[in-house]
Structures are given as C-alpha cells and as structure tokens.
Design a protein around this motif. Sequence first.
Motif, PDB file in Angstrom:
ATOM      1  N   UNK A 268       0.819  -1.217   0.000  1.00  0.00           N
ATOM      2  CA  UNK A 268       0.000   0.000   0.000  1.00  0.00           C
ATOM      3  C   UNK A 268       0.853   1.268   0.000  1.00  0.00           C
ATOM      4  N   UNK A 269       2.106   1.160   0.402  1.00  0.00           N
ATOM      5  CA  UNK A 269       2.968   2.343   0.486  1.00  0.00           C
ATOM      6  C   UNK A 269       3.734   2.608  -0.814  1.00  0.00           C
ATOM      7  N   UNK A 270       4.475   1.610  -1.293  1.00  0.00           N
ATOM      8  CA  UNK A 270       5.339   1.833  -2.462  1.00  0.00           C
ATOM      9  C   UNK A 270       4.740   1.320  -3.765  1.00  0.00           C
ATOM     10  N   UNK A 271       3.636   0.560  -3.671  1.00  0.00           N
ATOM     11  CA  UNK A 271       2.923   0.013  -4.829  1.00  0.00           C
ATOM     12  C   UNK A 271       3.693  -1.067  -5.580  1.00  0.00           C
ATOM     13  N   UNK A 272       4.767  -1.607  -4.985  1.00  0.00           N
ATOM     14  CA  UNK A 272       5.483  -2.714  -5.608  1.00  0.00           C
ATOM     15  C   UNK A 272       4.673  -3.991  -5.443  1.00  0.00           C
ATOM     16  N   UNK A 273       4.692  -4.831  -6.463  1.00  0.00           N
ATOM     17  CA  UNK A 273       3.999  -6.111  -6.409  1.00  0.00           C
ATOM     18  C   UNK A 273       5.001  -7.174  -5.995  1.00  0.00           C
ATOM     19  N   UNK A 274       4.591  -8.037  -5.061  1.00  0.00           N
ATOM     20  CA  UNK A 274       5.474  -9.103  -4.598  1.00  0.00           C
ATOM     21  C   UNK A 274       4.680 -10.314  -4.171  1.00  0.00           C
ATOM     22  N   UNK A 275       5.375 -11.387  -3.879  1.00  0.00           N
ATOM     23  CA  UNK A 275       4.724 -12.600  -3.397  1.00  0.00           C
ATOM     24  C   UNK A 275       3.996 -12.289  -2.098  1.00  0.00           C
ATOM     25  N   UNK A 276       2.826 -12.866  -1.959  1.00  0.00           N
ATOM     26  CA  UNK A 276       1.988 -12.631  -0.777  1.00  0.00           C
ATOM     27  C   UNK A 276       2.751 -12.902   0.516  1.00  0.00           C
ATOM     28  N   UNK A 277       3.521 -13.966   0.551  1.00  0.00           N
ATOM     29  CA  UNK A 277       4.241 -14.360   1.772  1.00  0.00           C
ATOM     30  C   UNK A 277       5.438 -13.460   2.073  1.00  0.00           C
ATOM     31  N   UNK A 278       5.883 -12.653   1.124  1.00  0.00           N
ATOM     32  CA  UNK A 278       7.009 -11.755   1.359  1.00  0.00           C
ATOM     33  C   UNK A 278       6.565 -10.426   1.957  1.00  0.00           C
ATOM     34  N   UNK A 279       5.258 -10.152   1.912  1.00  0.00           N
ATOM     35  CA  UNK A 279       4.719  -8.912   2.452  1.00  0.00           C
ATOM     36  C   UNK A 279       4.054  -9.186   3.801  1.00  0.00           C
ATOM     37  N   UNK A 280       3.854  -8.137   4.583  1.00  0.00           N
ATOM     38  CA  UNK A 280       3.218  -8.249   5.895  1.00  0.00           C
ATOM     39  C   UNK A 280       1.767  -7.802   5.744  1.00  0.00           C
ATOM     40  N   UNK A 281       0.842  -8.646   6.205  1.00  0.00           N
ATOM     41  CA  UNK A 281      -0.581  -8.328   6.100  1.00  0.00           C
ATOM     42  C   UNK A 281      -1.062  -7.668   7.384  1.00  0.00           C
ATOM     43  N   UNK A 282      -1.775  -6.560   7.209  1.00  0.00           N
ATOM     44  CA  UNK A 282      -2.431  -5.869   8.317  1.00  0.00           C
ATOM     45  C   UNK A 282      -3.923  -6.022   8.061  1.00  0.00           C
ATOM     46  N   UNK A 283      -4.673  -6.385   9.090  1.00  0.00           N
ATOM     47  CA  UNK A 283      -6.098  -6.668   8.918  1.00  0.00           C
ATOM     48  C   UNK A 283      -6.950  -5.879   9.898  1.00  0.00           C
ATOM     49  N   UNK A 284      -8.129  -5.450   9.419  1.00  0.00           N
ATOM     50  CA  UNK A 284      -9.137  -4.848  10.290  1.00  0.00           C
ATOM     51  C   UNK A 284     -10.240  -5.883  10.417  1.00  0.00           C
ATOM     52  N   UNK A 285     -10.464  -6.361  11.630  1.00  0.00           N
ATOM     53  CA  UNK A 285     -11.468  -7.408  11.824  1.00  0.00           C
ATOM     54  C   UNK A 285     -12.864  -6.807  11.981  1.00  0.00           C
ATOM     55  N   UNK A 286     -13.865  -7.677  12.153  1.00  0.00           N
ATOM     56  CA  UNK A 286     -15.258  -7.243  12.246  1.00  0.00           C
ATOM     57  C   UNK A 286     -15.499  -6.306  13.427  1.00  0.00           C
ATOM     58  N   UNK A 287     -14.713  -6.462  14.480  1.00  0.00           N
ATOM     59  CA  UNK A 287     -14.854  -5.600  15.661  1.00  0.00           C
ATOM     60  C   UNK A 287     -14.228  -4.224  15.447  1.00  0.00           C
ATOM     61  N   UNK A 288     -13.488  -4.062  14.348  1.00  0.00           N
ATOM     62  CA  UNK A 288     -12.850  -2.784  14.055  1.00  0.00           C
ATOM     63  C   UNK A 288     -11.417  -2.683  14.541  1.00  0.00           C
TER      64      UNK A 288
END
Length: 102
Positions: free
Chosen positions: A17-37
């Motif tokens: 989301x910051x640099x817009x580079x495309x990479x393998x899913x496992x090489x990036x860190x996922x941040x999630x917003x859950x149902x509780x917010x």
Amino acid sequence: MSPSPAGLKRVPQRTCVACRRVGDKRQLVRVVRNAAGDVEIDTTGKKEGRGAYICPDPACWEKALKGKQLELHLKCRLTREDRQRLVKDSAGLVKGVVSAQG
C-alpha cells in the motif's frame, strides 16, 4: 490467463500500500481490520477481515503509518495507539526501526 505448467503452483501476488510494488503474498506483511474494528498484524495471512499488505521495509511502514494509505485500504481511521501498536507488533517482521508518527 494461460494454465500454469504441470506441477508448478501459482504464487499469489499482492501490492504494497505504500510503495505500490507487487510481490509474493508471503514476502509482504498483512495488516487486517477485523469485524470488531480492531487493526492488527496477521502473521498467518488467513485472519478474517479487510486486509492490506506492506513491504517489510521501514520506509514503507513509515509511509503507510504516517500517511493515509493504510486507512484508505482498511477503510477505517487509525488512532495514535493503533499506529504505535502496529509499530511495536511489527518489530520482528520489519527490517529496521520504524517511528510511530500520527
């Protein structure tokens, strides 16, 4: 899309989301917003909720947390505490030190 050669598995691609580079899913860190917010780091890549991916690069984390990119992708407002918690929780995942600005 052409089928992959026999025996080769397709590797999912995601965009930082910051640099817009495309990479393998496992090489990036996922941040999630859950149902509780709540916003948290998803080390498994399987938690339910709206996700966004960030490179394990301090510059990308700083840009994503300082700017609005992460908020736009997660469709929520990040508080100063959210940002500080993400920096703290990402310590072992990000190469280098990130400052929590908000």
